[in-house]
Design a protein around this motif. Structure first.
Motif, mmCIF file in Angstrom:
data_model
loop_
_atom_site.group_PDB
_atom_site.id
_atom_site.type_symbol
_atom_site.label_atom_id
_atom_site.label_comp_id
_atom_site.label_asym_id
_atom_site.label_seq_id
_atom_site.Cartn_x
_atom_site.Cartn_y
_atom_site.Cartn_z
ATOM 1 N N GLY A 114 8.842 -8.364 51.018
ATOM 2 C CA GLY A 114 9.475 -7.249 51.017
ATOM 3 C C GLY A 114 9.112 -5.832 50.682
ATOM 4 O O GLY A 114 9.677 -4.756 51.004
ATOM 5 N N LEU A 115 7.824 -5.723 50.471
ATOM 6 C CA LEU A 115 7.086 -4.357 50.218
ATOM 7 C C LEU A 115 6.420 -3.917 51.526
ATOM 8 O O LEU A 115 5.794 -4.424 52.221
ATOM 9 N N THR A 116 6.439 -2.431 51.745
ATOM 10 C CA THR A 116 5.683 -1.884 52.772
ATOM 11 C C THR A 116 4.333 -1.743 52.306
ATOM 12 O O THR A 116 4.025 -1.826 50.951
ATOM 13 N N ARG A 117 3.625 -1.374 53.061
ATOM 14 C CA ARG A 117 1.963 -1.143 52.837
ATOM 15 C C ARG A 117 2.113 0.063 51.701
ATOM 16 O O ARG A 117 1.301 0.009 50.630
ATOM 17 N N THR A 118 2.756 0.994 51.875
ATOM 18 C CA THR A 118 2.979 2.184 51.183
ATOM 19 C C THR A 118 3.534 1.838 49.601
ATOM 20 O O THR A 118 2.835 2.295 48.771
ATOM 21 N N GLU A 119 4.492 0.980 49.622
ATOM 22 C CA GLU A 119 4.909 0.586 48.290
ATOM 23 C C GLU A 119 3.984 -0.225 47.581
ATOM 24 O O GLU A 119 3.576 -0.157 46.405
ATOM 25 N N ARG A 120 3.037 -1.341 48.361
ATOM 26 C CA ARG A 120 2.152 -1.930 47.830
ATOM 27 C C ARG A 120 1.054 -1.136 47.101
ATOM 28 O O ARG A 120 0.445 -1.431 45.963
ATOM 29 N N ILE A 121 0.665 -0.086 47.932
ATOM 30 C CA ILE A 121 -0.467 0.751 47.595
ATOM 31 C C ILE A 121 0.035 1.350 46.140
ATOM 32 O O ILE A 121 -0.710 1.509 45.455
ATOM 33 N N ILE A 122 1.354 1.991 46.082
ATOM 34 C CA ILE A 122 1.781 2.758 45.055
ATOM 35 C C ILE A 122 1.628 1.811 43.795
ATOM 36 O O ILE A 122 1.241 2.235 42.765
ATOM 37 N N LEU A 123 2.251 0.541 43.926
ATOM 38 C CA LEU A 123 2.180 -0.288 42.827
ATOM 39 C C LEU A 123 0.769 -0.930 42.345
ATOM 40 O O LEU A 123 0.343 -0.901 41.169
ATOM 41 N N TYR A 124 -0.048 -0.905 43.238
ATOM 42 C CA TYR A 124 -1.440 -1.099 43.040
ATOM 43 C C TYR A 124 -2.048 -0.059 42.277
ATOM 44 O O TYR A 124 -2.800 -0.391 41.255
ATOM 45 N N VAL A 125 -2.105 1.153 42.734
ATOM 46 C CA VAL A 125 -2.576 2.277 41.919
ATOM 47 C C VAL A 125 -2.007 2.469 40.636
ATOM 48 O O VAL A 125 -2.692 2.743 39.715
ATOM 49 N N LEU A 126 -0.732 2.224 40.685
ATOM 50 C CA LEU A 126 -0.014 2.450 39.092
ATOM 51 C C LEU A 126 -0.565 1.374 38.034
ATOM 52 O O LEU A 126 -0.979 1.752 37.219
ATOM 53 N N HIS A 127 -0.614 0.163 38.660
ATOM 54 C CA HIS A 127 -1.405 -1.072 37.864
ATOM 55 C C HIS A 127 -2.755 -0.724 37.229
ATOM 56 O O HIS A 127 -2.892 -0.822 36.206
ATOM 57 N N GLU A 128 -3.559 -0.436 38.229
ATOM 58 C CA GLU A 128 -4.980 0.097 37.875
ATOM 59 C C GLU A 128 -5.034 1.352 36.924
ATOM 60 O O GLU A 128 -5.640 1.220 36.132
ATOM 61 N N THR A 129 -4.197 2.138 37.147
ATOM 62 C CA THR A 129 -4.244 3.479 36.333
ATOM 63 C C THR A 129 -3.890 2.936 34.885
ATOM 64 O O THR A 129 -4.215 3.349 34.128
ATOM 65 N N GLN A 130 -2.722 2.232 34.877
ATOM 66 C CA GLN A 130 -2.330 1.734 33.512
ATOM 67 C C GLN A 130 -3.236 0.996 32.898
ATOM 68 O O GLN A 130 -3.249 0.963 31.641
ATOM 69 N N LYS A 131 -4.150 0.197 33.443
ATOM 70 C CA LYS A 131 -5.038 -0.462 32.866
ATOM 71 C C LYS A 131 -6.304 0.363 32.582
ATOM 72 O O LYS A 131 -6.687 0.249 31.274
ATOM 73 N N GLU A 132 -6.497 1.471 33.359
ATOM 74 C CA GLU A 132 -7.539 2.431 32.767
ATOM 75 C C GLU A 132 -6.825 3.261 31.555
ATOM 76 O O GLU A 132 -7.828 3.497 30.786
ATOM 77 N N LEU A 133 -5.795 3.413 31.281
ATOM 78 C CA LEU A 133 -5.115 4.231 30.261
ATOM 79 C C LEU A 133 -4.720 3.070 29.137
ATOM 80 O O LEU A 133 -4.236 3.720 28.161
ATOM 81 N N LYS A 134 -5.166 1.935 29.424
ATOM 82 C CA LYS A 134 -4.942 0.983 28.303
ATOM 83 C C LYS A 134 -3.571 0.772 27.910
ATOM 84 O O LYS A 134 -3.123 0.759 26.831
ATOM 85 N N GLY A 135 -2.578 0.764 29.170
ATOM 86 C CA GLY A 135 -1.300 0.255 28.943
ATOM 87 C C GLY A 135 -0.302 1.554 28.645
ATOM 88 O O GLY A 135 0.774 1.242 28.696
ATOM 89 N N ARG A 136 -0.947 2.644 28.597
ATOM 90 C CA ARG A 136 -0.013 4.064 28.256
ATOM 91 C C ARG A 136 0.824 4.192 29.603
ATOM 92 O O ARG A 136 0.408 3.936 30.743
ATOM 93 N N ASN A 137 1.861 4.848 29.391
ATOM 94 C CA ASN A 137 2.547 5.406 30.587
ATOM 95 C C ASN A 137 1.588 6.162 31.484
ATOM 96 O O ASN A 137 0.694 6.999 31.181
ATOM 97 N N VAL A 138 1.758 6.220 32.681
ATOM 98 C CA VAL A 138 0.867 7.042 33.740
ATOM 99 C C VAL A 138 1.689 8.037 34.048
ATOM 100 O O VAL A 138 2.779 8.165 34.698
ATOM 101 N N PRO A 139 1.192 9.451 33.795
ATOM 102 C CA PRO A 139 1.712 10.621 34.237
ATOM 103 C C PRO A 139 1.987 10.514 35.784
ATOM 104 O O PRO A 139 1.092 10.168 36.746
ATOM 105 N N THR A 140 3.204 11.086 36.202
ATOM 106 C CA THR A 140 3.699 11.026 37.796
ATOM 107 C C THR A 140 2.392 12.015 38.501
ATOM 108 O O THR A 140 2.131 11.619 39.593
ATOM 109 N N ALA A 141 1.969 13.077 37.972
ATOM 110 C CA ALA A 141 1.156 13.890 38.734
ATOM 111 C C ALA A 141 -0.113 12.967 38.770
ATOM 112 O O ALA A 141 -0.909 13.216 39.932
ATOM 113 N N MET A 142 -0.420 12.435 37.988
ATOM 114 C CA MET A 142 -1.823 11.634 37.972
ATOM 115 C C MET A 142 -1.699 10.598 39.079
ATOM 116 O O MET A 142 -2.717 10.249 39.869
ATOM 117 N N LEU A 143 -0.618 9.728 39.139
ATOM 118 C CA LEU A 143 -0.280 8.960 39.998
ATOM 119 C C LEU A 143 -0.286 9.425 41.333
ATOM 120 O O LEU A 143 -0.793 8.800 42.387
#
Length: 78
Positions: A20-49
């Motif tokens: 049920g996800l659109t391509r854009t939603e999938r990209i957002i979730l992927y980028v969010l997940h990858e950035t969280q891994k990079e930040l070692k689980g910390r919250n991702v600032p919206t501006a960075m995302l």
């Protein structure tokens, strides 16, 4: 609008039958997940995302917030 542009636009707005996800939603979730891994689980600032999502999808800040709300992701209010 060229045929391939039209097809790409449809792929970005029509939800996938698998989850049920659109391509854009999938990209957002992927980028969010990858950035969280990079930040070692910390919250991702919206501006960075937002900056990282723009590498894949052209959208406004307001659009990102709409997607995040729809996905149930809590933002920092940018």
């Amino acid at each position: 609008m060229a045929g391939s542009d039209y097809s790409r636009t449809l792929l970005e707005v029509i939800p996938d039958a698998r989850d049920g996800l659109t391509r854009t939603e999938r990209i957002i979730l992927y980028v969010l997940h990858e950035t969280q891994k990079e930040l070692k689980g910390r919250n991702v600032p919206t501006a960075m995302l937002y900056g990282r999502v723009l590498e894949y999808v052209d959208m406004s800040e307001a659009d990102l917030h709409l997607y995040l709300d729809r996905l149930g992701v809590k933002g920092d209010g940018m």
